[in-house]
Write an enzyme that holds these catalytic residues in place. Structure first.
Site, PDB file in Angstrom:
ATOM      1  N   HIS A  57      -2.461   8.640   5.656  1.00 26.82           N
ATOM      2  CA  HIS A  57      -2.723   7.322   5.055  1.00 26.82           C
ATOM      3  C   HIS A  57      -4.193   6.967   5.324  1.00 26.82           C
ATOM      4  CE1 HIS A  57      -1.710   3.547   3.264  1.00 26.82           C
ATOM      5  NE2 HIS A  57      -1.979   2.846   4.343  1.00 26.82           N
ATOM      6  N   PHE A  86       1.912  -3.247   4.005  1.00 32.17           N
ATOM      7  CA  PHE A  86       2.290  -4.581   4.467  1.00 32.17           C
ATOM      8  C   PHE A  86       3.786  -4.774   4.188  1.00 32.17           C
ATOM      9  CE2 PHE A  86      -2.159  -6.703   3.831  1.00 32.17           C
ATOM     10  CZ  PHE A  86      -2.637  -5.979   4.899  1.00 32.17           C
ATOM     11  N   GLU A 124      -1.585   5.998  13.346  1.00 31.55           N
ATOM     12  CA  GLU A 124      -1.061   7.108  12.537  1.00 31.55           C
ATOM     13  C   GLU A 124      -1.186   8.435  13.307  1.00 31.55           C
ATOM     14  OE1 GLU A 124      -2.799   7.678   8.642  1.00 31.55           O
ATOM     15  OE2 GLU A 124      -1.218   9.077   8.071  1.00 31.55           O
ATOM     16  N   LYS A 171      -9.003   8.705   1.196  1.00 35.31           N
ATOM     17  CA  LYS A 171      -9.648   7.391   1.089  1.00 35.31           C
ATOM     18  C   LYS A 171     -11.097   7.424   1.575  1.00 35.31           C
ATOM     19  CE  LYS A 171      -5.181   5.088   1.503  1.00 35.31           C
ATOM     20  NZ  LYS A 171      -4.338   6.294   1.717  1.00 35.31           N
ATOM     21  N   HIS A 222      -9.419   2.780  -0.564  1.00 33.47           N
ATOM     22  CA  HIS A 222      -7.974   2.572  -0.515  1.00 33.47           C
ATOM     23  C   HIS A 222      -7.520   1.940  -1.832  1.00 33.47           C
ATOM     24  CE1 HIS A 222      -4.012   1.811   0.646  1.00 33.47           C
ATOM     25  NE2 HIS A 222      -4.189   1.033   1.702  1.00 33.47           N
ATOM     26  N   CYS A 237       0.804  -1.226   0.000  1.00 29.74           N
ATOM     27  CA  CYS A 237       0.000   0.000   0.000  1.00 29.74           C
ATOM     28  C   CYS A 237       0.834   1.272   0.000  1.00 29.74           C
ATOM     29  CB  CYS A 237      -0.953  -0.019   1.192  1.00 29.74           C
ATOM     30  SG  CYS A 237      -2.035  -1.445   1.125  1.00 29.74           S
TER      31      CYS A 237
END
Lengths: 423, 120
Positions: A314, A410, A325, A346, A351, A173
């Site tokens: 994010h 990830f 975050e 998002k 996303h 991502c």
């Protein structure tokens, strides 16, 4: 001389392009973003697979994308959807920047693509057909050139005649934010004068979607009210909503941009990429690692935390991801955390995985240029764990000189890019 | 098969493999995270195996209450039809990740005090 390495060489953004669930093309996208329009809708079908066996049944789908409007017949029929998105977004950015290969050395223009999944649409189709039919001689001859992860970066280069460095970054991502950072480093290293940077993803398909569902990463409580499903920082958020699309940026050295008299959106002032080396899926809960990434990027940009005005977070709308975050932002910016504007793109488009970083920088560039901070929609009931005064469900008008863009992926990896208003 | 005892046995055996403990050392009161050291992903893999073994789908909304061994077993008793037995003929309740030997979850460095979250 252009090939000499200079870490202080200034790099600017001179072109933007986007394919998103709320608009194809920058004007349409930006208008929708400022209006706070949701691009999340119910998934109508997964072919032969029963929809009810998917816990999540909503996504940020680009419903009106007709490749024939933008690409030739062969590209429309043969290319994977993610590569089509990449070509369309890159085409817009190159045209907008007025970047012409015939007006300079094409070997000085490179391509840097970020993609997390790559051509999984064709991958799923061909693998399924092979195992069902058991006829290996019917595997499509174009299967390998399509699923190699650098297919989009090759196609973008072919489309524009860009003969410089051509690379693909795949870090889940955060792929295309690392790609922006890597493009910056390539330009500072003197490897090119301009880079076409693209993030592209098209993963809303039976296998990939099931994988994210079963990882329990997706929202499942808003299947009947899709536009409310993606709600970063809101108390009722319950997972991310998958989106698809592409973002493209033209990055070039300031001297190159000036020599072409190009319009400059923002300066790419700093980048940091780190790995938490902690867990493949889970971020370190105290936010120390995310804070460290932001701090390092600010240091590279020579910007004090107190000078940050805006963060394109994010903000995926997962329970813990958003919380961690904000914890990281509080640690990195200290008192300034309560003053910065924060927006989560998002909330409107979902996303877009590997495309998210490039779209974040595109939003950051427009925000820095215009001072308009798009809403974080569905932020109706602030979660005390991640509430900050600068998050708002409506447009904010601010004076913005510095914008941070975050992306986490990830593989335990984090990225932050710092944009400065160009002056 | 199919008796309440077998549900309990299957779950506990699965956990014993996952946590490298003796089945006898696993109590119904044990919490997956705090007592058995399973992180969120380990727990999700456990639920994935349970869904396969009992042919059911566990909604996300049910996960928050499935935090102890006893709660999961009780939940399965309620979800599996009366007198019904697990559809799987094997006693395998464990996830079968493509990269791991069949039927074995090895929690990647079990950690205490981690909650459900995702960086995706």
């Amino acid at each position: 001389m252009p090939s000499r390495q200079d870490p202080h060489r200034r790099v600017v953004i001179t072109g933007l392009g986007i394919v998103s669930p709320i608009g194809i093309g920058v004007p349409e996208f930006w208008k929708a973003a400022l209006e706070g329009r949701s691009g999340i809708s119910a998934i109508s079908s997964f072919g032969d697979f029963p929809l009810e066996s998917y816990r999540c049944r909503v996504a940020g789908q680009i419903r009106d994308f007709d490749p024939r409007r933008y690409l030739d017949e062969s590209q429309s029929q043969r290319l994977d959807r993610y590569a089509q998105f990449a070509l369309v977004a890159a085409g817009e950015a190159v045209a907008q920047a007025g970047l012409r290969m015939d007006r300079g050395d094409p070997h000085r223009v490179g391509v840097m693509v970020g993609a997390g999944m790559g051509a999984m649409m064709m991958g799923e189709r061909e693998i399924t057909q092979l195992y069902q039919s058991q006829r290996p001689h019917r595997v499509h001859p174009n299967f390998i050139p399509t699923i190699t992860l650098n297919s989009a970066s090759g196609l973008v280069a072919l489309a524009h005649g860009a003969k410089g460095p051509n690379l693909t970054i795949s870090t889940a991502c955060s792929s295309s934010l690392h790609a922006v950072g890597s493009a910056l480093l390539s330009l500072q290293a003197g490897a090119a004068d301009a880079m076409i940077e693209v993030g592209a993803e098209a993963g809303i398909q039976p296998l990939v979607f099931a994988g994210f569902c079963n990882l329990r990463a997706l929202s499942s409580g808003f299947n009947e009210t899709p536009t409310q499903a993606s709600r970063p920082f809101d108390r009722a958020r319950d997972g991310f909503v998958m989106g698809e699309g592409a973002g493209a940026l033209i990055l070039e050295t300031l001297s190159h941009a000036r020599s072409r008299k190009a319009k400059i959106y923002a300066e790419v002032a700093g980048y940091a990429g780190t790995c938490e080396a902690y867990h493949m899926v889970i971020p370190k809960e105290d936010g120390v690692e995310m804070a460290d990434t932001m701090t390092r990027a600010l240091r590279v940009a020579q910007v004090a935390p107190s000078a940050v005005d805006c963060i394109n977070a994010h903000a995926t709308s997962t329970r813990k991801g958003d919380e961690v975050e904000i914890r990281g932002i509080r640690r990195a910016l200290k008192a300034r955390a309560s003053r910065v504007a924060i927006h989560g793109t998002k909330s409107m488009i979902g996303h877009t995985l590997g495309a998210a970083g490039a779209i974040g920088v595109l939003v950051g560039a427009l925000t820095t240029e215009t001072g308009q901070v798009h809403p974080t929609i569905n932020y109706d009931d602030p979660d005390p764990e991640c509430a900050l005064p600068g998050i708002a469900a409506k447009v904010q008008e601010r004076r913005i000189k510095v914008t941070l863009i975050n992306a986490f992926g990830f593989g335990s990896n984090n990225a932050t890019v710092v944009l400065k208003r160009f002056s | 098969m199919g008796t309440p005892a077998s549900i309990q046995e299957m779950v506990i055996n699965a956990l014993a493999v996952a946590t490298k403990r003796e089945p006898a050392s696993i109590a119904l009161t044990h919490a997956f995270r705090d007592d058995l050291g399973l992180n969120s992903l380990d727990t999700i893999e456990l639920m994935y195996g349970v869904e396969e073994a009992f042919d059911l789908m566990i909604p996300d909304a049910d996960l928050p209450k499935l935090v102890t061994v006893g709660a999961l077993i009780q939940y399965l008793h309620e979800r599996v039809s009366p007198g019904g037995s697990p559809v799987s003929t094997s006693k395998q309740v464990l996830a079968k990740p493509a990269t791991k030997p069949e039927g074995v979850i090895r929690p990647t460095t079990p950690r205490v005090n981690t909650k459900k979250r995702s960086r995706a």
